[in-house]
Design a protein around this motif. Structure first.
Motif, mmCIF file in Angstrom:
data_model
loop_
_atom_site.group_PDB
_atom_site.id
_atom_site.type_symbol
_atom_site.label_atom_id
_atom_site.label_comp_id
_atom_site.label_asym_id
_atom_site.label_seq_id
_atom_site.Cartn_x
_atom_site.Cartn_y
_atom_site.Cartn_z
ATOM 1 N N PRO A 3 0.842 -1.574 -0.351
ATOM 2 C CA PRO A 3 0.125 -0.162 -0.231
ATOM 3 C C PRO A 3 0.779 1.401 -0.093
ATOM 4 O O PRO A 3 0.337 2.373 -0.347
ATOM 5 C CB PRO A 3 -0.520 -0.409 1.011
ATOM 6 N N ASN A 4 1.606 0.888 0.190
ATOM 7 C CA ASN A 4 2.864 2.616 0.405
ATOM 8 C C ASN A 4 3.992 2.529 -0.903
ATOM 9 O O ASN A 4 5.190 3.168 -0.487
ATOM 10 C CB ASN A 4 3.470 2.453 1.935
ATOM 11 N N VAL A 58 -5.976 2.976 12.144
ATOM 12 C CA VAL A 58 -7.417 1.932 11.889
ATOM 13 C C VAL A 58 -8.406 0.994 12.961
ATOM 14 O O VAL A 58 -7.121 0.761 14.265
ATOM 15 C CB VAL A 58 -6.337 0.731 11.141
ATOM 16 N N GLU A 65 -8.210 -11.960 10.532
ATOM 17 C CA GLU A 65 -7.559 -11.695 9.440
ATOM 18 C C GLU A 65 -8.113 -10.367 9.884
ATOM 19 O O GLU A 65 -7.057 -9.618 8.905
ATOM 20 C CB GLU A 65 -8.537 -12.749 8.443
ATOM 21 N N GLU A 66 -8.717 -9.485 9.873
ATOM 22 C CA GLU A 66 -8.919 -8.133 10.044
ATOM 23 C C GLU A 66 -7.910 -8.250 10.909
ATOM 24 O O GLU A 66 -7.491 -6.791 10.339
ATOM 25 C CB GLU A 66 -10.072 -7.481 10.320
ATOM 26 N N GLU A 68 -5.099 -9.196 11.408
ATOM 27 C CA GLU A 68 -3.677 -9.732 10.908
ATOM 28 C C GLU A 68 -3.484 -8.823 9.691
ATOM 29 O O GLU A 68 -2.459 -7.857 9.894
ATOM 30 C CB GLU A 68 -3.900 -11.628 10.761
ATOM 31 N N ALA A 69 -4.106 -8.997 9.187
ATOM 32 C CA ALA A 69 -4.208 -7.631 8.097
ATOM 33 C C ALA A 69 -3.816 -5.982 7.902
ATOM 34 O O ALA A 69 -2.982 -5.345 7.672
ATOM 35 C CB ALA A 69 -5.450 -7.224 6.959
ATOM 36 N N ALA A 70 -4.730 -5.167 9.490
ATOM 37 C CA ALA A 70 -4.114 -4.848 9.815
ATOM 38 C C ALA A 70 -2.647 -4.596 10.324
ATOM 39 O O ALA A 70 -2.059 -3.287 10.336
ATOM 40 C CB ALA A 70 -5.003 -3.914 10.910
ATOM 41 N N ARG A 72 -0.437 -5.899 9.349
ATOM 42 C CA ARG A 72 0.828 -6.613 8.075
ATOM 43 C C ARG A 72 1.450 -5.334 8.187
ATOM 44 O O ARG A 72 2.191 -4.807 6.983
ATOM 45 C CB ARG A 72 0.402 -7.415 7.387
ATOM 46 N N LEU A 73 -0.624 -3.723 7.709
ATOM 47 C CA LEU A 73 -0.146 -2.604 6.959
ATOM 48 C C LEU A 73 0.832 -1.488 7.957
ATOM 49 O O LEU A 73 1.487 -0.830 7.323
ATOM 50 C CB LEU A 73 -1.551 -1.786 7.340
ATOM 51 N N PRO B 3 -4.609 -8.574 1.552
ATOM 52 C CA PRO B 3 -5.186 -8.533 3.184
ATOM 53 C C PRO B 3 -5.783 -9.374 3.527
ATOM 54 O O PRO B 3 -5.880 -9.894 4.694
ATOM 55 C CB PRO B 3 -4.981 -6.797 4.172
ATOM 56 N N ASN B 4 -6.139 -10.326 2.958
ATOM 57 C CA ASN B 4 -7.908 -10.108 3.927
ATOM 58 C C ASN B 4 -8.426 -11.596 2.802
ATOM 59 O O ASN B 4 -9.353 -12.360 2.401
ATOM 60 C CB ASN B 4 -9.419 -10.037 3.129
ATOM 61 N N ASN B 6 -7.319 -14.545 3.528
ATOM 62 C CA ASN B 6 -8.253 -15.776 4.770
ATOM 63 C C ASN B 6 -10.035 -15.346 4.680
ATOM 64 O O ASN B 6 -10.625 -16.299 5.399
ATOM 65 C CB ASN B 6 -7.364 -15.345 6.370
ATOM 66 N N ALA B 55 -16.338 -4.002 9.674
ATOM 67 C CA ALA B 55 -14.732 -4.496 9.294
ATOM 68 C C ALA B 55 -13.740 -3.889 10.285
ATOM 69 O O ALA B 55 -12.609 -4.384 10.981
ATOM 70 C CB ALA B 55 -14.207 -5.689 8.953
ATOM 71 N N ARG B 56 -14.000 -2.414 9.590
ATOM 72 C CA ARG B 56 -12.805 -1.293 9.789
ATOM 73 C C ARG B 56 -13.022 0.141 9.880
ATOM 74 O O ARG B 56 -13.947 0.138 8.801
ATOM 75 C CB ARG B 56 -11.475 -2.586 9.021
ATOM 76 N N ILE B 57 -12.664 0.117 10.704
ATOM 77 C CA ILE B 57 -13.138 1.899 10.034
ATOM 78 C C ILE B 57 -11.114 2.331 10.146
ATOM 79 O O ILE B 57 -10.332 2.275 11.565
ATOM 80 C CB ILE B 57 -13.541 2.608 11.408
ATOM 81 N N VAL B 58 -11.024 2.906 8.991
ATOM 82 C CA VAL B 58 -9.848 3.751 8.958
ATOM 83 C C VAL B 58 -9.674 4.778 8.988
ATOM 84 O O VAL B 58 -10.558 5.821 7.983
ATOM 85 C CB VAL B 58 -8.985 3.395 7.405
ATOM 86 N N ILE B 59 -8.803 5.358 9.543
ATOM 87 C CA ILE B 59 -8.766 7.328 9.459
ATOM 88 C C ILE B 59 -6.979 7.601 8.924
ATOM 89 O O ILE B 59 -6.336 7.101 9.221
ATOM 90 C CB ILE B 59 -9.175 7.981 11.130
ATOM 91 N N GLU B 65 -0.579 8.909 -0.550
ATOM 92 C CA GLU B 65 -0.276 7.844 -1.096
ATOM 93 C C GLU B 65 -1.447 7.111 0.000
ATOM 94 O O GLU B 65 -1.735 5.897 0.134
ATOM 95 C CB GLU B 65 1.305 7.610 -0.746
ATOM 96 N N ALA B 69 -3.829 4.167 -0.579
ATOM 97 C CA ALA B 69 -3.985 3.039 0.311
ATOM 98 C C ALA B 69 -5.589 2.482 1.214
ATOM 99 O O ALA B 69 -5.325 1.213 0.950
ATOM 100 C CB ALA B 69 -2.441 2.992 1.417
#
Lengths: 438, 438
Positions: A3-4, A58, A65-66, A68-70, A72-73, B3-4, B6, B55-59, B65, B69
């Motif tokens: 992502p970066n 985040v 899985e959520e 883990e994804a977070a 990994r970022l 990331p997902n 799984n 599932a997720r809140i991203v700020i 970039e 992402a």
């Protein structure tokens, strides 16, 4: 695709950009919107004040899985601070997930296990349950990814820091008070000190305006040259005030000075502070400097003004008390508002507000009294006196000031604005008295 | 690695799992922790209540970039709701970034451009500036990714929905009131209705406890079988109450019933409500049902109890007023607390609390009076009366109840707990009176 990929790498041949930090907050109740997250904003402010760039917050639940994804970022960042998921049960998955993401084994730390066991034996005893019930959780909580440094316990959960190839992970417990306590320990840890040494702590400048619109302040800022060249500016309407915050890095000092000078010149009449004190703190200090006592007489705010003043430690040497006169006859009985004023002008009127301020000064024997009366809604409005109409009055030894506003808004918005307006009215009264110019 | 990887795919040959939703919130002041995000929690609750899985809140801030992402991660979800970054300036990058992420061109919509131009001409006129200043921003804001459906304007910014291969994106303006208005329009759009038709709206059950620890409730929940099999449970300590919320999907009904029955049986004495009303609402309704009026006499809470009661619309038919007696002589003058009670027992004592409750009932002529007096700190504590010690008293036509607590905590925590305790004391008094069992 990572992502970066567009991010400029921090190497010695490019100008130093601040280390990039991400915050991962775990909690089902947070990602569902059931509880508001306090840790993300706290950590973001902490990181920013230490010269790091909080790039992302985040919030995830406990779905593996959520999480883990977070995490990994986080590997792509210089620092990843994680909150929550450290408890003893199977739903608390932060540690095992981070170990997997970093490719490390989980290793039980005997010293840590001893500490957690001792806390857990205490719990078991108090609850009258066998320690065997707790033992699996103790072993789980004493196991950290290989290479982790414990930051100490919060209850039975250890916070820890761990360095991966490029990224530093700091893992903290979810309860906000525990998180703050272990964050202080993280800041003192070697791992984080090395990282912070690469950051340049920015200076911050604050400008606080009242009585002017956010767009007018934003325009003035733009005309003063705006963001950039080492200055990051935010304009933010907060509690009916407009807050301008400048984050000033390295060479941005002169630009910040010129922005501040331009805003002072253009909007000076609305500028009430250049620091981060609340308006309640400012009012209490203005009274204290002049040796004045203060009381409030509240109708539509229902105690909010008093509650804000008494939030401030040490307010009792200035603030003596408050009368919330919600019913009309309480306005008369407790504040001496004449029944003919109420009959002639109504409870929501400039005249009633003036009588309430005078009444509370006399009844509570204070130097300054401030009052409000208004229609917070949703019911009770008329064409002449609509919901959202509020009258305010401040009276002190040097004179009086009246104010009013009308806004078509919900109950809590009207009440909150009235409370802020009452405090600013006292500020204006005392600032003017000071100049002898009421 | 995506990331997902799984995640169980939602196909017809596996049991339907709720559509997965992510929320992307943009705003520099939010990612820096300068302002608290209201949109993420609002959208999460909305999604959950409609059977989607938030599932997720991203700020993220306005760094391109980071935004890119975050939006790329939305592609893997069934629904991605985006807030903010729709303004006319170059810092507002949500639309162009989303177009790039989806591989779509930006297309100017002439109808939309006409609408935005008309709003902008009004702005220009009011500000006395030439329309030419606004024209580039109008063209920018009228350009949406190919295939987007406009949801209408918020100011000059259009919200919109767009369907990608698997994911639906809904893009909304950042100001919370505008976001809520356009979210309602999004829910009515064809794109979202198709998605919602796949979701099964879960039932919710609420249990509210007071006077018991979070861990005791969590243990009782675990012993009742805990999470799973169509029931998601959260236990949450909120404002000194323990809130249990069950989200019940399809076949989870019987399990939810048995959990509720077990908690009622085990913790019934602490269970005060099975709905989402606040304790202030409950107290006002208990009074209203019995035709009783109410007043508060506050010392350490400084108006917080009154402020909470008057938050509730229509509180004025029950709540008559409040005296905040911060100074001792105000306790005597306004509440009739005898000076010898203050001298013998001190301002922070059960006796003073009782006199304050009796005094406010008499002075404000109400059926019920409730009082608090305590040491909120940080100064003023002694070994006998430490900071965090609070006495409360409630008096009504059916009898009286006293209560106290002592907690080593910060000023705002002590005050907030005292305010909640005062309201629960009135609830207990009125519930007991009802049974005739005080």
């Amino acid at each position: 695709m990572p992502p970066n990929e567009n991010r400029t790498p921090t190497t010695s041949d490019v100008p130093p950009s601040p280390p990039r930090a991400v915050v991962v907050v775990t909690g089902s109740e947070l990602v569902r919107g059931d509880r508001r997250d306090l840790n993300g904003p706290f950590l973001a402010r902490e990181l920013l004040s230490r010269g790091l760039d909080p790039a992302r917050i985040v919030i995830v639940g406990d779905a593996p899985e959520e999480l883990e994804a977070a995490l990994r970022l986080g590997i792509d960042a210089d620092l990843c601070v994680v909150s929550g998921g450290l408890g003893p049960t199977h739903d608390d998955r932060t540690v095992e997930t981070l170990a997997r993401v970093l490719g490390r084994d989980l290793v039980a730390d005997p010293t840590l296990e001893g500490e957690i066991e001792s806390v857990s034996r205490g719990h078991a005893e108090r609850l009258g349950r066998p320690y065997a019930d707790f033992a699996p959780g103790v072993r789980k909580q004493a196991s950290l990814p290989e290479g982790a440094h414990s930051l100490g316990l919060a209850g039975t959960a250890p916070g820890f820091a761990i360095q991966s190839s490029g990224a530093t992970f700091v893992v903290l417990p979810g309860p906000p008070s525990e998180l703050r306590r272990l964050w202080a320990k993280a800041l003192a840890s070697d791992v984080l000190r090395r990282l912070l040494a690469r950051a340049h702590q920015p200076a911050r400048r604050a400008l606080r305006f009242y009585g002017v619109s956010e767009s007018a302040v934003a325009r003035a800022l733009e005309e003063a040259g705006g963001d950039g060249d080492g200055v990051e500016a935010t304009v933010c309407a907060r509690e009916f005030e407009i807050h301008v915050d400048l984050v000033v890095r390295e060479a941005g000092g002169p630009r910040a000075d010129s922005i501040v000078a331009a805003l002072r010149k253009r909007l000076g009449e609305f500028l009430f502070s250049e620091d981060e004190r609340t308006i309640a703190e400012i009012v209490l200090e203005l009274c204290r400097e002049r040796g004045l006592t203060l009381a409030t007489a509240e109708s539509c705010t229902g105690g909010l003004v008093a509650a804000r003043l008494t939030t401030v430690p040490g307010s009792s040497d200035v603030f003596r008390g408050c009368v919330v006169a919600y019913a009309d006859d309480v306005k008369t009985r407790e504040l001496g508002v004449p029944t003919d004023v109420l009959a002639a002008h109504g409870a929501v009127s400039a005249e009633t507000a003036a009588a309430m301020a005078a009444g509370v000064r006399e009844r509570l024997d204070t130097d300054v009294g401030v009052s409000d009366t208004g229609l917070a809604g949703p019911g009770g409005g008329t064409p002449e006196k609509p919901v959202g109409l509020v009258y305010l009055h401040a009276a002190g030894p040097g004179g009086e000031l009246a104010s009013d506003f009308s806004m078509p808004a919900g109950r809590e918005t009207v009440r909150a604005r009235a409370a802020v307006a009452a405090l600013h009215l006292v500020r204006r009264l005392l600032s003017q008295s000071h100049d002898g110019s009421v």
